[in-house]
Design an enzyme around this catalytic site. Sequence first.
Site, mmCIF file in Angstrom:
data_model
loop_
_atom_site.group_PDB
_atom_site.id
_atom_site.type_symbol
_atom_site.label_atom_id
_atom_site.label_comp_id
_atom_site.label_asym_id
_atom_site.label_seq_id
_atom_site.Cartn_x
_atom_site.Cartn_y
_atom_site.Cartn_z
ATOM 1 C CG LEU A 95 -24.618 107.850 -75.463
ATOM 2 C CD1 LEU A 95 -25.344 107.015 -74.608
ATOM 3 C CD2 LEU A 95 -25.687 108.102 -76.756
ATOM 4 C CD GLU A 126 -28.164 99.064 -76.623
ATOM 5 O OE1 GLU A 126 -27.577 100.060 -76.549
ATOM 6 O OE2 GLU A 126 -27.875 97.913 -76.916
ATOM 7 C CE LYS A 128 -24.129 106.413 -70.314
ATOM 8 N NZ LYS A 128 -22.856 106.140 -69.639
ATOM 9 C CG ASP A 130 -20.743 102.465 -64.293
ATOM 10 O OD1 ASP A 130 -19.944 103.361 -64.838
ATOM 11 O OD2 ASP A 130 -20.812 102.719 -62.974
ATOM 12 C CD GLU A 186 -19.365 101.033 -71.440
ATOM 13 O OE1 GLU A 186 -19.165 101.357 -72.564
ATOM 14 O OE2 GLU A 186 -19.431 101.657 -70.449
ATOM 15 C CE1 TYR A 238 -21.422 101.642 -76.954
ATOM 16 C CE2 TYR A 238 -21.631 99.967 -74.863
ATOM 17 C CZ TYR A 238 -20.887 101.202 -75.786
ATOM 18 O OH TYR A 238 -19.913 101.919 -75.207
ATOM 19 C CE LYS A 330 -24.770 109.230 -65.763
ATOM 20 N NZ LYS A 330 -23.523 109.365 -66.369
ATOM 21 C CB CYS A 424 -19.868 101.810 -23.969
ATOM 22 S SG CYS A 424 -21.372 102.101 -24.653
ATOM 23 C CB CYS A 427 -23.551 102.531 -20.718
ATOM 24 S SG CYS A 427 -22.545 101.051 -21.339
ATOM 25 C CB CYS A 442 -20.983 98.149 -25.222
ATOM 26 S SG CYS A 442 -21.831 98.585 -23.756
ATOM 27 C CB CYS A 448 -25.408 99.620 -22.739
ATOM 28 S SG CYS A 448 -24.865 100.721 -24.240
HETATM 29 S S1 IVH Z 1 -24.271 104.096 -77.427
HETATM 30 C C1 IVH Z 1 -22.751 107.951 -80.127
HETATM 31 N N1 IVH Z 1 -25.226 102.508 -75.863
HETATM 32 O O1 IVH Z 1 -21.823 105.620 -72.420
HETATM 33 C C2 IVH Z 1 -22.664 107.164 -78.613
HETATM 34 N N2 IVH Z 1 -23.240 103.900 -75.157
HETATM 35 O O2 IVH Z 1 -21.607 108.576 -73.040
HETATM 36 C C3 IVH Z 1 -22.846 105.812 -78.819
HETATM 37 N N3 IVH Z 1 -22.482 103.363 -72.778
HETATM 38 O O3 IVH Z 1 -18.853 106.030 -74.441
HETATM 39 C C4 IVH Z 1 -22.852 105.059 -77.287
HETATM 40 N N4 IVH Z 1 -23.879 101.777 -72.152
HETATM 41 O O4 IVH Z 1 -19.133 104.045 -72.949
HETATM 42 C C5 IVH Z 1 -24.263 103.383 -76.012
HETATM 43 N N5 IVH Z 1 -25.954 100.634 -74.327
HETATM 44 C C6 IVH Z 1 -25.006 101.707 -74.565
HETATM 45 C C7 IVH Z 1 -24.047 102.051 -73.494
HETATM 46 C C8 IVH Z 1 -23.201 102.955 -73.821
HETATM 47 C C9 IVH Z 1 -22.824 102.400 -72.009
HETATM 48 C C10 IVH Z 1 -21.396 104.170 -72.495
HETATM 49 C C11 IVH Z 1 -20.213 104.194 -73.779
HETATM 50 C C12 IVH Z 1 -20.191 105.644 -74.175
HETATM 51 C C13 IVH Z 1 -20.976 106.455 -73.092
HETATM 52 C C14 IVH Z 1 -21.558 107.647 -73.776
#
Ligand code: IVH
Length: 685
Positions: A95, A126, A128, A130, A186, A238, A330, A424, A427, A442, A448
């Site tokens: 993305l 949605e 994202k 991690d 993920e 997703y 982000k 310390c 003091c 201390c 102090c």
């Molecule tokens: S959709 C065409 N939805 O983000 C790409 N990606 O930079 C479709 N990721 O590699 C990805 N949450 O690891 C999508 N709700 C979400 C996501 C998600 C995390 C990650 C995924 C992907 C990276 C894209």
Amino acid sequence: MSQHDLFSQIDLAHRTDEQRIAQLRAELNAHNTAYYVNDAPSITDAEYDALFRELQALEQQHPKWITLDSPTQRVGGAPLPQFDKVRHAVPMLSLANAFSVGEVQAFDARVREGLGLVNPIEYAVEVKFDGLAINLRYEQGVLVQAATRGDGETGEDVTANVRTIRSIPLRLLGEQVPEVLEVRGEVLMKRADFEHLNQTQMEKGEKLFANPRNAAAGSLRQLDSRITALRQLSFFAYGVGEVSDSAQVFSQISFTRVVAQLRGYGFPVFTANPVVKGVDGLIEFYEQTGRARETLPFDIDGVVYKVNDTTQQEILGFVSRSPRWAIAHKFPAQEMSTTVLEIDVQVGRTGAVTPVARLAPVEVGGVVVTNATLHNADEVARKDVRIGDTVIVRRAGDVIPEVVMSIVEKRPLDARVFVMPNVCPECGSSIEREDGEAVSRCTGGMICPAQLKQSLMHFASRKAMNIDGLGDKLIEQMVDVGLIKTPDDLYRLSTAQLAGLERMAEKSAQNVYDAIQASKSTTLARLIYALGIRHVGEATAKTLAKTYGTLDAVMNANLDDLHTVDDVGPVVAHSIVTFWADARHQDVIKHLVELGVYWDDVAVAEKIATPFTDKTVVLTGTLPTLGREEAKALLEQAGAKVAGSVSKKTDYVIAGAEAGSKLEKAQQLGVAVIDEAQMLAMLNS
Ligand code: IVH
């Protein structure tokens, strides 16, 4: 029985075993989904285990019927020499990122331009996740392959590991399943599972993971899938990759319906995937999610916006490696790496000495961080953070930034180990760490400056010097402007100085002044308590006052003396002696007296010599009239020390009925043995 009948019977038995196996698998898979996907367990763990063992036993009898979608296949298998490469049927793209509202507006403008629309676009939104992107391939509804994203074209075959993830269905639920379906989502580790894993790693003396993402990656890329099976990984779907042509469900619909369909197949999906309109809707979701971020059970690093209509998605298509119809917005990163320039210590208000890493400035979560806490000496050692190291710094929500870990691979040759100082820096008092405590402190107390405010608040409090109207805010202000350096300075304040403080009317300045003057008349117990000697609370202060009568006597008591005082154990005694050993504390007392603080010495019950004065006595057996505690109290009043066991140092053993080993020992050692009557006679003599 004819041979024919026999065969058909065996066949029947097998057929029923086969049916039972299929039934058990279906049942176990359904319970699994209920538990791991819907968070709604449908049977107890014990019941699940029983079904599981039944299936295992049947499969052992009939190994040829073991299939890939059997729940028994989730436990991991023999280690692989390496991961095979997998070429993705449909590339796994990434993305584009947006970091500002402006970039989100630009994205939305491009979308509308691409579609030739002016009205607000409908977006599916949605979180994202991690974690790590993964592609799950199902053929005829059965999971046949799982692959990491890799470079997007080619990934690694991690099927054996992915099978151990309980929330991933081994067989798609429902009747109508496409011939081929690739599900994308993920893999991640929930924060609680991560903490637990690191705890175990620490106990085993193994490497700690920096964050849940690294832990998930490390666990997923294990050549030994039995290790992966022990780690708690989660999955959220997703999107989709390859889908066979015949699968009508995935054509000409919306993204939200794709997700709903995935849910129906038994995949965990997060949130109801709300749909919003236009940039305003996107930003509102971004902000709302940002506020909820800390409350989620797993880490997210932003939100994702996707054009909801799949036809519109097709029209928009792709640019280089990213779809034009989606963008990641982000959050500011919570973790960054930087270098440790120095490790200093900071003294808190309770005297706790905390190592603090001074860092090369780095922006974390939108704020420039130059310091991060290392909590205590044990933590520094455990994380093996050295001066000169490159470290990962984390700042989550409002909490103080902390050093997560050091990157050992980047350690320079001249990196230095941190040593907790023994004096310390504020003091010059000694820094001590009690056995079993993680925190070093201390011992300077009110000398102090870091502890002064706290000490003054205690000094002025109701049960101490009881200075009415001298509140915390006022104390802070007085210390900040330098009016007060030690508690005795309170008694040097003039009404004019007090009136000069912020928000101090003349009238209240006079009131505070009067309260300070009034506090000069106090008691010895209050004064001892007010000094804030560690471990000396109100009760101990009273006991000390009663036992010693004068402050001089308390100050002159040595460790041995103090040990004989009720409720004063070795820790308290040590703390009292250390306190007086500091000449500056003695000065404070001297000044308090010079400035007019006074108290009446306490009448110490005069010590009348008795036959038991300074004698060590042991009680044993049942006395005819006195209870054990009663006898003990009488003896102590008479100056005896009542001990629990007999030794050469024992002066008397007072024996009652059924006295056992203590009496024997006394006789062996030649210690005088008397009875209750004799004892009472001696007391009255
Ligand atoms: S959709 C065409 N939805 O983000 C790409 N990606 O930079 C479709 N990721 O590699 C990805 N949450 O690891 C999508 N709700 C979400 C996501 C998600 C995390 C990650 C995924 C992907 C990276 C894209």
